[in-house]
Structure formats: structure tokens, C-alpha cells
Design an enzyme around this catalytic site. Sequence first.
Site, mmCIF file in Angstrom:
data_model
loop_
_atom_site.group_PDB
_atom_site.id
_atom_site.type_symbol
_atom_site.label_atom_id
_atom_site.label_comp_id
_atom_site.label_asym_id
_atom_site.label_seq_id
_atom_site.Cartn_x
_atom_site.Cartn_y
_atom_site.Cartn_z
ATOM 1 N N GLU A 44 0.826 -1.214 0.000
ATOM 2 C CA GLU A 44 0.000 0.000 0.000
ATOM 3 C C GLU A 44 0.854 1.256 0.000
ATOM 4 O O GLU A 44 0.374 2.343 0.283
ATOM 5 C CB GLU A 44 -0.930 -0.007 1.230
ATOM 6 N N ARG A 85 2.118 1.584 4.534
ATOM 7 C CA ARG A 85 1.810 2.617 3.549
ATOM 8 C C ARG A 85 2.960 3.577 3.263
ATOM 9 O O ARG A 85 2.825 4.441 2.408
ATOM 10 C CB ARG A 85 0.530 3.360 3.953
ATOM 11 N N GLU A 106 -10.216 -3.951 15.638
ATOM 12 C CA GLU A 106 -11.064 -5.124 15.414
ATOM 13 C C GLU A 106 -10.811 -6.190 16.478
ATOM 14 O O GLU A 106 -11.643 -7.048 16.729
ATOM 15 C CB GLU A 106 -10.769 -5.748 14.039
ATOM 16 N N THR A 115 -8.469 3.589 16.976
ATOM 17 C CA THR A 115 -7.060 3.630 16.579
ATOM 18 C C THR A 115 -6.823 4.666 15.478
ATOM 19 O O THR A 115 -7.674 4.914 14.628
ATOM 20 C CB THR A 115 -6.584 2.244 16.113
ATOM 21 N N ASP A 146 -18.118 -0.087 12.310
ATOM 22 C CA ASP A 146 -16.750 0.011 11.798
ATOM 23 C C ASP A 146 -16.610 1.216 10.863
ATOM 24 O O ASP A 146 -15.851 1.176 9.891
ATOM 25 C CB ASP A 146 -16.330 -1.295 11.084
ATOM 26 N N MET A 186 0.162 -18.360 10.370
ATOM 27 C CA MET A 186 -1.029 -19.120 10.749
ATOM 28 C C MET A 186 -0.779 -19.700 12.142
ATOM 29 O O MET A 186 -0.261 -20.805 12.289
ATOM 30 C CB MET A 186 -1.313 -20.218 9.715
HETATM 31 CA CA CA Z 1 -11.828 -1.129 11.473
#
Ligand code: CA
Length: 727
Positions: A102, A154, A216, A278, A343, A691
Site C-alpha cells: 500500500e 503505507r 477489530e 485507533t 466500523d 497461521m
Molecule cells: Ca476497522
Amino acid sequence: MIQIRIPICSSLAVLVLAACGAPAERTTPAADTVAASEVEAAFANVSTARILAAAETPEEWLTYGGNYDETRHSLLQKVNTETVSRLGVAWTYDLRTSRGVESTPIVVDGVMYVTSAWSVVHALDAATGEELWVHEPDVDRAVGVNACCDVVNRGVAVYDGKIYLGVIDGRLQALDAETGELVWSTVTVDQSKPYTITGAPRVVDGKVLIGNGGAELGVRGYLSAYDASTGKLVWRFYTTPNPEKEEDNAASDAVFAELANETWGDEGAWVEDGGGGTVWDSIVYDHVNDQIIFGVGNGSPWNRTFRDPSGGDNLFLSSMVAVDADTGAYKWHFQTTPGDNWDYTATQTIILADLPLGEDGAMRRVAMQAPKNGFFYVVDAATGEFISGEPFVPITWATGLDENGRPIEVPEARYGTTPILQLPGALGAHNWHPMAFNPDLNLAYIPAQEIPQAYAEDSRFTGDPATWNTGADFAAGTAPDLPPGTLEAIRASLKGRLIAWDPVAQEARWTVEHDNAWNGGILSTAGGLVFQGKLGGEFAAYNAATGDKLWSHDVKSGAASGPGTFEIDGEQYVTITTGWGSAYALVAGMAYPDGVPPSVGKVVTFKLGGNAIIADADLPMVERTPKGEDFGSAEMVAAGTVHFARHCAVCHGQLAISSGVLPDLRWSQITADTGSWESVVRGGALASNGMVSFVDHLTPEESEAIRAYVLRQAHNAVADEATGGTP
Ligand code: CA
């Protein structure tokens, strides 16, 4: 400040500078003047004054948003509406990742500094793409599970000979701009909590500004300022109260005591989860008012009923907040979504500009934002006073804004256990993709989208830390066996568009309809152009005044980041990073009927007359056959549906259809038997890939139910494919 002297090997300055391992100088002296001398070249010799004057040196790209006002509007115009048809590839550079990219590259003194997945920094000769150094911050891949939206980054900040990097695990690092060597590294978060950093730092007057993500999963948000030379904390502003509503010994203490604490009840999941809020993207320095304006994210958990049953506005969730640049002291706030429930972050691009809004067209300095909730806001930059706001896409959660800019919600939007389909959804009417603003045309360019979402209260909500923890039911609207045509209907509902928005009239001037959602960030130029990439791989230039497409090039990968432009030796370059990853990539494999475009991490840089070739992606073929039998009772598969939606879908794809950024479990060998599945899901056999073990979150029965659901989806897909339906 670091000054270095580069000996010139030959009078063939440009060619040989690269061979010497040094970047091509932006202003290469004439050959006869350098033949017997040395050229003094500084690496990232950037000051606040130099960034303030960025408009006068458009040949560079000095900060994430291009300048302190973050307009992403360049004054370069050699590439313009007349010449853009000759734009071709100058060079490409392989970022060596298939995860999300990004990054907007910084270009200063002939060097490009660009980040990749896992917070890796690459320094390149900006004219040739030749690698100068790479900084690998050695992140424990297990932290990937904390990243809501892929392990993206980013970009960096540059200042005083150093490169500043926010690392996905919560560290802030300063690097020597010439060598990439570490100067200092500071941990900015409690690393026992699921914090991440994906955003670009900004530097103002010797202070590095950085926030974080993680709402989240359950964290408390804040913005910090660190001393650029030493890495010592200067000030911190929290966006939610601490559980006792006591002082933090922070810059935010006074305003919480005065007005923000009372917008929170004393009970609810926020007490444990931190409340969210955040500061993961927009941080803007307003030099006129000597203040920092930053965007604040959603609540944690999303659902206010669980987060704070008292039903308050929950300051400063989903707000723009302005603080004093030196001290972090509160100046003003504007809350876009009081009592966030969906959200609806307000972390999206904040742009500062002067607009003719006063009497007789007098100019007024404003802050503009198009956050997830679908309204385009214009507020006074000095005071935060609401000036105007209108929806820039169709929305269903509110009917408009009142005179103070407060949304007029429809009652059903505060969902119960019955799913409601709503626009925008949690991916927003606009997400992280940078918006741009052309001050000559007074147009903001919004990478907008329509991605509806079925919201329903999660009746199983328990507040389970270190896994997605929203209080909204991710299984809403899903079932083990979907009726024919469901996927086609979902695809048809996903829309993306490039909107040229007039912030004075609060209406669209022109719109380009795209063929899918989640399109790239925007670059605006004085050449009368607007550049944008798409997930399908097209990178295009549009006429800034009309929206007519004037040029496009297939970059052979999804491209979502904010493009940039710069000039070296009189040659204008346009650059974009590819590799789409991120939140949408992880959930939306189902959005592409013919398969998802590849995610290939590259820097692709263009110039007029460029004729380099972008190599085809070298992708492993996946054999699309189920690796096990369809098994399990209806109850078992239904349970697997719920557990998959809650624990797996945000990485491996809704409906178990992966975008390819992470493995498509339907075709995975580990589904073949219980033992293989258990070793990964609860045994953590692939933890080094990110994972981690779910042994604390799933019982053996729940894990096996997920395997049954995944295999059902594999067999369903094969059956549908026979009728031409599903990838
Ligand atoms: Ca979010």
C-alpha cells in the site's frame, strides 16, 4: 543532518553515478563542471521548511501525501493531457512479496524510499530503480494474525538524514537514509496486545508522529509524538478513556476530564477491550494553525450494545481531532459517526485547502474528509466547525446530516439479531486508498465504492481477545449451501467509482464507473491529469476536468496504492506500487468470477517514451479439486459455517473463496484428514507463516466442523463450475 560527498567517477555523470552505487543527482551539473570535482549530495536532508516549500519543488515527493496539506497534487506538468499518451514503463523493481503493498514512495535527492509487506524498506535510485539498500525489520511472522487487514505498510517519512518506519509489530524505527542502518528503535505499543502499525509516520519540527491499528481485535487507540533524534516520547493523545477514567499523564487528560469521559458509560466490553479508536492512517500538519489533525477509527467492539450499553457518543471514536503540534493539547474535534456501530472509521485521508466559502467568495481554510460512513465533510480547519456534508455514494444508514453535521440515523441501522443489509458496509464507502485534491479546479478525487454488508448482532459474543471481536455476526447472511445465483447477486452489488467531488457545491462534477470495488488511491497533477490503479491491473490517467480516460497501462497485478510523481534531470516520472493484498483482498475472492488478478509486489515507474516491459507474474498453479470427501451432518456443517465466518473468513475469504493472497483452503491438502487439519489449526504447524494455533479459540469438534464446511464449499464449487457458475 547527514551530508556526504560522492566522488564523481567520470564526467558521464548520470550513467556513472549509478555505477558508483550512488543515486543520480536531481540537478546534475553540466559535464565540464563536474569533471574534476565532487558533487555534494545529501541523503534525505529534509527539514520542516523544505516540506513546507514542497509546492516550489514539485520534482520531489517529500511526505506521504506529497505535501503537508496532503493534497497529492503535483505541480509537474510535462506529463499532461497532450503528452500522456506517450507514457511508458521506465523501470520496474521487484518488492519480492505477494502480500499487500500500500506504499506511496517518497522521492528525495534522487533516491526513492518505498515500503513493502512486513514493513520492509527498499531504497532505490529513483531514475533507474537500482537497489541501494534494503532494511528488513525482522518481524516475528506470528504477529500477522493481529493484522486485521494484511501485513501492509503505507510508507516512510524522511527528515534530517533519516528514514522513519512504523513496523507491523508496533516498533517505530529511524534509519540512516544513506545506508539503511538502524539509528534507533522504539516500541510504541504494549506488544502483549494486538496492536499493529500499517500507516506512514509524519515528521513536523523534530517530532515523529505515529499511531497504530488493532480495533477489530480489542485495543485502545492513541497518537504519539517521538523526538526525531532520540526516539523518546514527547507527547501522547489517547482517543478513548482508560477503564477507570483516570488521568494517563498524557496530553489528552484535560479534554477527557472536561468532555470526553462523560460520553462513555462505566460498563461494557470497552473496559476490557480499550474501546478502539485507533489512529491508523491520516495524520496532517496544519501549518497555518500549527496543529496536527488526525483521523480516529472505529469502536471496539463495533457493536455499541456490547461496547457501551449506556449508549453514549463515545468520544473520540470516528472523529477528526486537532491538537497542538508542540504539546498534543486538544484544540477541537468533529465526530463523523457518534456512537459508532458499524466500523465506520474516520481515519480516511484528511486534506487541507482554501475554498471560496466566505462572503463574496472569500477563502476559508478547511479540512476535508470522505470517511467510511459515506458523507463528504468540509469543516473549518481552525475551529472544527461543521460547514457542510453530503453523501458521495448511496447510503442507507442515515437520511442526512443535521445543522451541526450529526447524522440523522434510520432506527433499523442499530441492528439486532435479524440481519439488515446496509450501505456502506464495514469496508466503507471509502477506505485507506488516498484521496487527492486539485486546487486549480477545486475538485477532490475520491476512490469510492459500494460494498453492502449484512449486519446482525452476534448472539454468541463473548469478548474473546486476540481474535476478531466485533460484536457483529460475520456469519450473517451465509449458509453452507447458498441458493443458485447468490454469488452473481453479490458480485452485481459490488461497485467502485472514481468521483470528482466539488466540495463547495457538495456534489459530483463527474464520475467514472469501475467494474469492481476496491480501486486504488489517487494522484492529481497540474498537467490536468488524475491517475488511479485498479485491482484488475489497469493503471489509468483521466482528464482532471472531465473524467475522460486518456491513457492506461496493464501493470499485471492489482494496484491499489497512492501513485506519486517526481522529476529527475528534467524527466518527469509517474510511479505506483503494485500488489493489492489488504482487507478486501482477504475477503473478496468471490468478487471476481474469472479468478482474482494476481498480487505481485513491484514498483512500476513510467516516463514519456518509456518502453520497458513488465514481466508476467510467475504464479504457481493450484489444482482445484477437493482433497477430501464431503462429510458431516447438517448441524455440523452449519456450525462450521459460523466458526469459519468468525475465525477464518477475514484471512481465507468469505464463503471460503480465497483471493489467492492467502491459501484457498478449499484446495488445500491439509483438508484431507483430521490429523493434518488439526496439526495446523490447533497445532500451529504453520505458525512461522503467520497461521498461529487456534487451540485457545476452537475445540477439536469446532475445528473439525470448519473442515467439514470447507470441504462442502470445495465440492459445491466443483458442482457449480460444471454449470459455469463459480470459480
Ligand atoms: Ca476497522
